[in-house]
Design an enzyme around this catalytic site. Sequence first.
Site, mmCIF file in Angstrom:
data_model
loop_
_atom_site.group_PDB
_atom_site.id
_atom_site.type_symbol
_atom_site.label_atom_id
_atom_site.label_comp_id
_atom_site.label_asym_id
_atom_site.label_seq_id
_atom_site.Cartn_x
_atom_site.Cartn_y
_atom_site.Cartn_z
ATOM 1 N N LYS A 205 1.558 -5.502 12.077
ATOM 2 C CA LYS A 205 3.115 -5.613 12.347
ATOM 3 C C LYS A 205 3.453 -4.705 13.299
ATOM 4 O O LYS A 205 4.297 -4.916 14.100
ATOM 5 C CB LYS A 205 3.572 -5.595 10.982
ATOM 6 C CG LYS A 205 5.265 -5.654 10.846
ATOM 7 C CD LYS A 205 5.897 -5.850 9.591
ATOM 8 C CE LYS A 205 7.554 -5.754 9.433
ATOM 9 N NZ LYS A 205 8.006 -5.351 8.261
ATOM 10 N N GLU A 211 -6.013 2.687 11.550
ATOM 11 C CA GLU A 211 -7.359 2.046 11.305
ATOM 12 C C GLU A 211 -7.401 0.730 12.128
ATOM 13 O O GLU A 211 -8.520 0.664 12.831
ATOM 14 C CB GLU A 211 -7.137 1.607 9.838
ATOM 15 C CG GLU A 211 -7.261 2.862 8.744
ATOM 16 C CD GLU A 211 -5.834 3.236 8.423
ATOM 17 O OE1 GLU A 211 -4.935 3.080 9.108
ATOM 18 O OE2 GLU A 211 -5.634 3.614 7.196
ATOM 19 N N GLY A 266 4.955 -6.591 5.379
ATOM 20 C CA GLY A 266 3.463 -6.855 5.492
ATOM 21 C C GLY A 266 3.030 -7.445 4.311
ATOM 22 O O GLY A 266 2.088 -8.506 4.540
ATOM 23 N N ARG A 267 3.067 -7.409 2.924
ATOM 24 C CA ARG A 267 2.684 -7.548 1.993
ATOM 25 C C ARG A 267 3.026 -9.077 1.599
ATOM 26 O O ARG A 267 2.697 -9.951 0.546
ATOM 27 C CB ARG A 267 2.848 -6.900 0.715
ATOM 28 C CG ARG A 267 3.992 -6.268 0.385
ATOM 29 C CD ARG A 267 4.179 -5.053 -0.572
ATOM 30 N NE ARG A 267 5.241 -4.570 -0.673
ATOM 31 C CZ ARG A 267 5.977 -3.783 0.022
ATOM 32 N NH1 ARG A 267 5.390 -3.045 0.781
ATOM 33 N NH2 ARG A 267 7.222 -3.351 -0.368
ATOM 34 N N GLU A 352 2.713 -1.376 -4.160
ATOM 35 C CA GLU A 352 3.448 -1.151 -3.100
ATOM 36 C C GLU A 352 5.241 -1.355 -3.289
ATOM 37 O O GLU A 352 5.990 -0.629 -2.690
ATOM 38 C CB GLU A 352 2.863 -1.661 -1.680
ATOM 39 C CG GLU A 352 3.122 -0.742 -0.514
ATOM 40 C CD GLU A 352 2.464 -1.227 0.879
ATOM 41 O OE1 GLU A 352 2.812 -2.046 1.285
ATOM 42 O OE2 GLU A 352 1.722 -0.423 1.100
ATOM 43 N N HIS A 383 -18.913 -8.769 -18.448
ATOM 44 C CA HIS A 383 -19.945 -7.984 -18.738
ATOM 45 C C HIS A 383 -19.825 -6.301 -18.219
ATOM 46 O O HIS A 383 -20.686 -5.704 -18.056
ATOM 47 C CB HIS A 383 -21.194 -8.450 -17.982
ATOM 48 C CG HIS A 383 -21.448 -9.883 -18.464
ATOM 49 N ND1 HIS A 383 -21.911 -10.056 -19.754
ATOM 50 C CD2 HIS A 383 -20.985 -11.145 -18.123
ATOM 51 C CE1 HIS A 383 -22.231 -11.467 -20.271
ATOM 52 N NE2 HIS A 383 -21.303 -12.003 -19.150
ATOM 53 N N LYS A 511 0.220 9.809 5.647
ATOM 54 C CA LYS A 511 -0.218 9.364 7.106
ATOM 55 C C LYS A 511 0.052 10.526 8.018
ATOM 56 O O LYS A 511 -0.734 11.065 8.798
ATOM 57 C CB LYS A 511 0.595 8.083 7.593
ATOM 58 C CG LYS A 511 0.115 6.874 6.805
ATOM 59 C CD LYS A 511 0.985 5.615 7.516
ATOM 60 C CE LYS A 511 0.893 4.567 6.804
ATOM 61 N NZ LYS A 511 1.595 3.398 7.491
HETATM 62 O O1 F6P Z 1 0.405 -4.474 9.764
HETATM 63 P P1 F6P Z 1 0.587 -2.764 10.095
HETATM 64 O O2 F6P Z 1 1.874 -2.578 10.718
HETATM 65 O O3 F6P Z 1 -0.483 -2.387 10.592
HETATM 66 O O4 F6P Z 1 0.503 -2.372 8.553
HETATM 67 C C1 F6P Z 1 -0.438 -2.356 7.528
HETATM 68 C C2 F6P Z 1 -0.170 -1.952 6.298
HETATM 69 O O5 F6P Z 1 0.402 -0.431 6.267
HETATM 70 C C3 F6P Z 1 1.538 -0.280 5.292
HETATM 71 O O6 F6P Z 1 2.666 0.037 6.137
HETATM 72 C C4 F6P Z 1 1.023 0.622 4.500
HETATM 73 O O7 F6P Z 1 0.718 1.891 5.226
HETATM 74 C C5 F6P Z 1 1.492 -1.644 4.590
HETATM 75 O O8 F6P Z 1 2.632 -1.914 4.043
HETATM 76 C C6 F6P Z 1 1.156 -2.675 5.563
HETATM 77 O O9 F6P Z 1 0.808 -3.975 5.161
#
Ligand code: F6P
Length: 547
Positions: A205, A211, A266-267, A352, A383, A511
């Site tokens: 987003k 990452e 995002g979620r 979250e 189990h 972060k």
């Molecule tokens: O889609 P993006 O901007 O890479 O964010 C990934 C995820 O990182 C977050 O902002 C949390 O760090 C989530 O809310 C989001 O889903």
Amino acid sequence: MAHALRLSDLPSWRELQACAAKLQDASISGLFHSDPQRASAFTATAAGLTLDYSKHLLCRDSRAALLRLGQQAQLQARARDLVTGVPLNNTESRPALHTLLRAERAPAGLESQFSAVTKTRERMRHWSEQINNRELKGHSGKVIDTVVNIGIGGSDLGPRLVTGALSAFRGRIATHYVANVDPADLHSTLASLDPGSTLLIICSKSFRTEETLANATAAREWLLADGADMANLENHFLAITTNLDAAAAFGVPADNCLPMWDWVGGRYSVWSAVGLSCAIAVGWDRFNDFLAGAAEMDTHFVDTTSAFNLPMLMSLLEVWNCNFFGAGNHVVLPYDHGLGRLPDFLQQLTMESNGKRVSRDGEELDYDTAPVLWGSAGTTGQHSFHQLLHQGTRLCPADFIIPLTTHTGAAGQHRMLVANGLAQSRALMVGRGIDEARESLLHRGLTATEADSLAPHLAMPGNRPNSVITLTSVTPHSLGALLALYEHRTFCSGQLWAVNPFDQWGVELGKEIGTEVLARLTGDSSDGSMDPATERLLAQWHAAQDA
Ligand SMILES: O=P(O)(O)OC[C@H]1O[C@](O)(CO)[C@@H](O)[C@@H]1O
């Protein structure tokens, strides 16, 4: 927005405390004996899902009080606010319009956003069909037959879950997911793939998530090493983002960028172009069925009175168990292998969203909010951690999710799966008294002395609350309804706890410190003013590099 009325300020708060106190010594099994209609009276159905919440420590009176609590928190009005675009995300001054992503028509006032949604759906359909028709070719002319989604959090968990859960509906395009910044994730995924026939979807987003950018950059290197050049990366990269400039700077041309919007968290985004990898995996029509299932749950949520409203009931039960019986966690047990990643998805969705300690007005709360959510697919969890569910000291309310039929064709083995799910739900409720435990040991041939000493280890208290959600089978439609159910349950719990379920400021500090720590690892900063424990770990890392 109106001042947030805290849960403990609602008139029914004290009434519910009294109800819970009255039930402290009651047994759920006993509630069935005193109420012969209980099994059906504590069951509700919507969009192909049936919620059986009869195995909670909740009588008809306490249920009525809980429903009053929901009315006092104005859940029905808030549901309407959600779908009509009221800016409920007050700390970011935005609406949360994920329901628009699966709507068939625009609610009044949301026409321009809806038009952007429908245009994006068309573009998703285009990409999905082009790839499934094997019309997209890579830099060397090979047909694209593999998709890798690179994203994390909401840009990974939703699509990964949906693609896995709908494996019975998948076409010929192989779909992979890479999320972790640990290079092992990307390397192990790419190791068996041919760059020439692989499409990478960079799903972010913000297009700022470290990452995802690190993995996308490494994947671009992989493609360039195969002979692609920056000019023909368009054959290999799509981007899903609100940050079109950053995607363009990375090398994804505008035609290959599908938009996200700041009014979708995002979620809550699997219904948007974030779900493109799923649409490619199962085909556009099935992805549309997935949207339709969610839309049916949305209509139920907005139109149905709380006594029969699945998301509202599940949310009120969550509050009942957490705030009146002290449950600090919630376990989700899908009896379906394909839904194995549902707990991962729900962890982000619920924790979250509602893992907050201040109200949406910034006032410190005097009650608990989101429980820790965990779980795994049955029967494997039986189990492993079910011992604790049955005999441990903690209260772990459970959701069993049980599809009644299977796509595998192996009805006999599936029957065993269902039997296990139903048995676990019942065992949690009924437990086993010490006399019964002793009897069973005598029956097995133990002496009376042996039976006496072993019986406490076999006895279990029961009375462990759980819900059972059944569905005929996991289909795109029922899966859409299930995920929307949990989204709305999360939203309602956020309203009851008076928090903003649509922001996530709590992730920021980690972060920021991560950036400072990385500068210390790369040598770009030598400021040694971190705490002694972190300084020692940094020194240890440097020593390991030099060794
Ligand atoms: O889609 P993006 O901007 O890479 O964010 C990934 C995820 O990182 C977050 O902002 C949390 O760090 C989530 O809310 C989001 O889903």
